[in-house]
Motif scaffolding. Sequence first.
Motif, short mmCIF file in Angstrom:
data_model
loop_
_atom_site.label_atom_id
_atom_site.label_comp_id
_atom_site.label_asym_id
_atom_site.label_seq_id
_atom_site.Cartn_x
_atom_site.Cartn_y
_atom_site.Cartn_z
N SER A 1 14.97 -0.57 -12.52
CA SER A 1 14.52 -1.68 -11.68
C SER A 1 14.06 -1.18 -10.32
O SER A 1 13.11 -1.73 -9.73
CB SER A 1 15.64 -2.71 -11.52
OG SER A 1 15.80 -3.46 -12.70
N GLY A 2 14.71 -0.14 -9.79
CA GLY A 2 14.29 0.40 -8.51
C GLY A 2 12.91 1.01 -8.55
O GLY A 2 12.09 0.82 -7.64
N LEU B 1 10.58 0.19 -10.70
CA LEU B 1 9.66 -0.94 -10.88
C LEU B 1 9.38 -1.62 -9.55
O LEU B 1 8.22 -1.94 -9.23
CB LEU B 1 10.28 -1.93 -11.87
CG LEU B 1 9.53 -3.24 -12.11
CD1 LEU B 1 8.16 -2.99 -12.71
CD2 LEU B 1 10.37 -4.15 -13.03
N LEU B 2 10.41 -1.81 -8.75
CA LEU B 2 10.24 -2.43 -7.44
C LEU B 2 9.43 -1.53 -6.51
O LEU B 2 8.59 -2.01 -5.74
CB LEU B 2 11.61 -2.73 -6.85
CG LEU B 2 11.66 -3.45 -5.50
CD1 LEU B 2 10.93 -4.79 -5.56
CD2 LEU B 2 13.11 -3.66 -5.09
N ALA B 3 9.66 -0.21 -6.59
CA ALA B 3 8.88 0.71 -5.77
C ALA B 3 7.40 0.67 -6.14
O ALA B 3 6.53 0.86 -5.29
CB ALA B 3 9.43 2.13 -5.94
N ARG B 4 7.12 0.42 -7.39
CA ARG B 4 5.74 0.36 -7.85
C ARG B 4 5.03 -0.89 -7.35
O ARG B 4 3.87 -0.84 -6.94
CB ARG B 4 5.70 0.41 -9.37
CG ARG B 4 4.31 0.25 -9.97
CD ARG B 4 4.32 0.25 -11.50
NE ARG B 4 4.50 1.59 -12.03
CZ ARG B 4 4.44 1.88 -13.33
NH1 ARG B 4 4.25 0.93 -14.22
NH2 ARG B 4 4.60 3.13 -13.74
N HIS B 5 5.72 -2.04 -7.33
CA HIS B 5 5.06 -3.31 -7.04
C HIS B 5 5.49 -3.98 -5.74
O HIS B 5 4.77 -4.85 -5.24
CB HIS B 5 5.28 -4.29 -8.20
CG HIS B 5 4.72 -3.82 -9.50
ND1 HIS B 5 3.36 -3.77 -9.74
CD2 HIS B 5 5.32 -3.37 -10.62
CE1 HIS B 5 3.16 -3.30 -10.97
NE2 HIS B 5 4.33 -3.05 -11.51
N GLY B 6 6.64 -3.64 -5.20
CA GLY B 6 7.10 -4.25 -3.96
C GLY B 6 7.23 -5.75 -4.06
O GLY B 6 7.57 -6.31 -5.10
N PHE C 1 17.17 -4.31 -5.10
CA PHE C 1 16.44 -5.41 -4.47
C PHE C 1 17.01 -5.71 -3.08
O PHE C 1 16.28 -6.07 -2.16
CB PHE C 1 16.48 -6.64 -5.37
CG PHE C 1 15.77 -6.42 -6.68
CD1 PHE C 1 14.43 -6.68 -6.80
CD2 PHE C 1 16.44 -5.89 -7.78
CE1 PHE C 1 13.75 -6.44 -7.99
CE2 PHE C 1 15.79 -5.64 -8.97
CZ PHE C 1 14.44 -5.91 -9.07
N GLY C 2 18.33 -5.57 -2.93
CA GLY C 2 18.93 -5.73 -1.62
C GLY C 2 18.56 -4.60 -0.68
O GLY C 2 18.38 -4.80 0.52
N VAL C 3 18.43 -3.39 -1.22
CA VAL C 3 17.99 -2.25 -0.41
C VAL C 3 16.57 -2.49 0.09
O VAL C 3 16.27 -2.30 1.27
CB VAL C 3 18.07 -0.96 -1.24
CG1 VAL C 3 17.38 0.20 -0.52
CG2 VAL C 3 19.53 -0.60 -1.54
N PHE C 4 15.69 -2.90 -0.80
CA PHE C 4 14.29 -3.13 -0.44
C PHE C 4 14.16 -4.24 0.60
O PHE C 4 13.39 -4.12 1.55
CB PHE C 4 13.49 -3.48 -1.69
CG PHE C 4 12.05 -3.83 -1.43
CD1 PHE C 4 11.11 -2.84 -1.24
CD2 PHE C 4 11.64 -5.15 -1.38
CE1 PHE C 4 9.77 -3.16 -1.00
CE2 PHE C 4 10.31 -5.49 -1.15
CZ PHE C 4 9.37 -4.48 -0.95
N LEU D 1 12.49 5.83 -1.95
CA LEU D 1 11.30 5.05 -2.23
C LEU D 1 11.39 3.62 -1.69
O LEU D 1 10.36 3.02 -1.36
CB LEU D 1 11.06 4.97 -3.74
CG LEU D 1 10.57 6.24 -4.44
CD1 LEU D 1 10.61 6.05 -5.94
CD2 LEU D 1 9.16 6.59 -3.97
N LEU D 2 12.59 3.09 -1.59
CA LEU D 2 12.77 1.68 -1.23
C LEU D 2 13.05 1.45 0.24
O LEU D 2 13.21 0.31 0.67
CB LEU D 2 13.91 1.07 -2.06
CG LEU D 2 13.68 1.04 -3.57
CD1 LEU D 2 14.89 0.45 -4.28
CD2 LEU D 2 12.43 0.23 -3.92
N THR D 3 13.08 2.50 1.05
CA THR D 3 13.32 2.35 2.47
C THR D 3 12.06 2.66 3.26
O THR D 3 11.13 3.30 2.74
CB THR D 3 14.47 3.27 2.94
OG1 THR D 3 14.28 4.58 2.40
CG2 THR D 3 15.80 2.74 2.48
#
Length: 370
Positions: free
Chosen positions: A75-76, A78-83, A148-151, A327-329
């Motif tokens: 999931s991380g 995936l989130l890094a790819r699309h934000g 998701f909370g990190v992002f 990637l998420l920060t």
Amino acid sequence: MASIACNPSVPAPGDTAELRERARGALLGLAVGDALGAPAENMKPSEIRARWGRVTGFVTDNPSGTDDTEYAIFSGLLLARHGSALTPAHVETAWHEWIADRAEGPFRGAGFSERGTLENLRRGLAAPISAQHRHAWSDGLAMRAAPFGVFAAGRPAEAARLVAIDGSVSHDGEGIYGGQAVAAGVAAAMAGAPTIAVVASALAVVPDDSWTARSLRRAVAVAHRGERAVRSAVVIGGYPWTDLAPEAVALAFGAYAAADGDFVQAVLTAVNMGRDADTTAAVAGALAGATQGEPAIPTEWASAIGPARGSCLPSMAGHHVLDVAELLTPGEGGKWGAGGCAPSELPARGEAPSPHSFALLTDTETEARP
């Protein structure tokens, strides 16, 4: 009936260095909790005591994460790819690309919700119909919610919105609420919110009359009395499965509240309560890791976490939770890219209130019922 404020005050996120430290703490904390709790999964506290006394560290020679860690990495990435532009279609495509349409290997440790989702996707069903299986209420979304909370650090509502999109492929109802509570709690912790505000942020994003909210309130109301009280308040006795999202999420937040955000105590409390111990300890570890940052994680625990082995998701082999945290920060300019990073950029490498205050601010119901 007294209750935690519906609109908790969450401070603004700190500078880039602080956010990076908290992000690394959250995702490394998740992986550490997962590895610590895995041997105690599905066990009763009495069984844990009979075998190990009290778990105070790794009880295996070669500790590693389970599906909790590998799905959180999934999931991380995936989130890094699309934000923030993430859509259900993106999630569905990723499930096909990285899991459903591949030779999945032994797939050891996968939960029922993941199996049901994959069966539906392979039958050609799309979200949200793909989430219509018997275990849509499981903690399978909660276990992968921390990224998701990190992002969305400092933005609990946005974290809850994004994780619900991720969960639309695999979960429904209480399964979604459990993921939202975890994502929102981590988002608040990432901004340095005190323990009580972290819990309030989780409650603020789920329906007040939901099973998840009631269980979470019960858990934190008795957290000052210790793990036995927390467990008694929320565990559904006699039910054969331990992966109920309302139960697992409440146990994790109860452990976090009982420890007042202390990483070591939060994780060990979760582990020694048994039940779905890898998930409850992973969630407690993510919350406490975001609260205290990476330095709070004992070196001997942190050093045991290597790249994912792909024992559950072969496509995640070689990815490390710390790569996902990076990637998420925020980057050089202090901002996340709205669309995340390109697929080719995804790496693969070898004073807070006392927990006693919860009893005054929360529902004092203690009977564990839906």
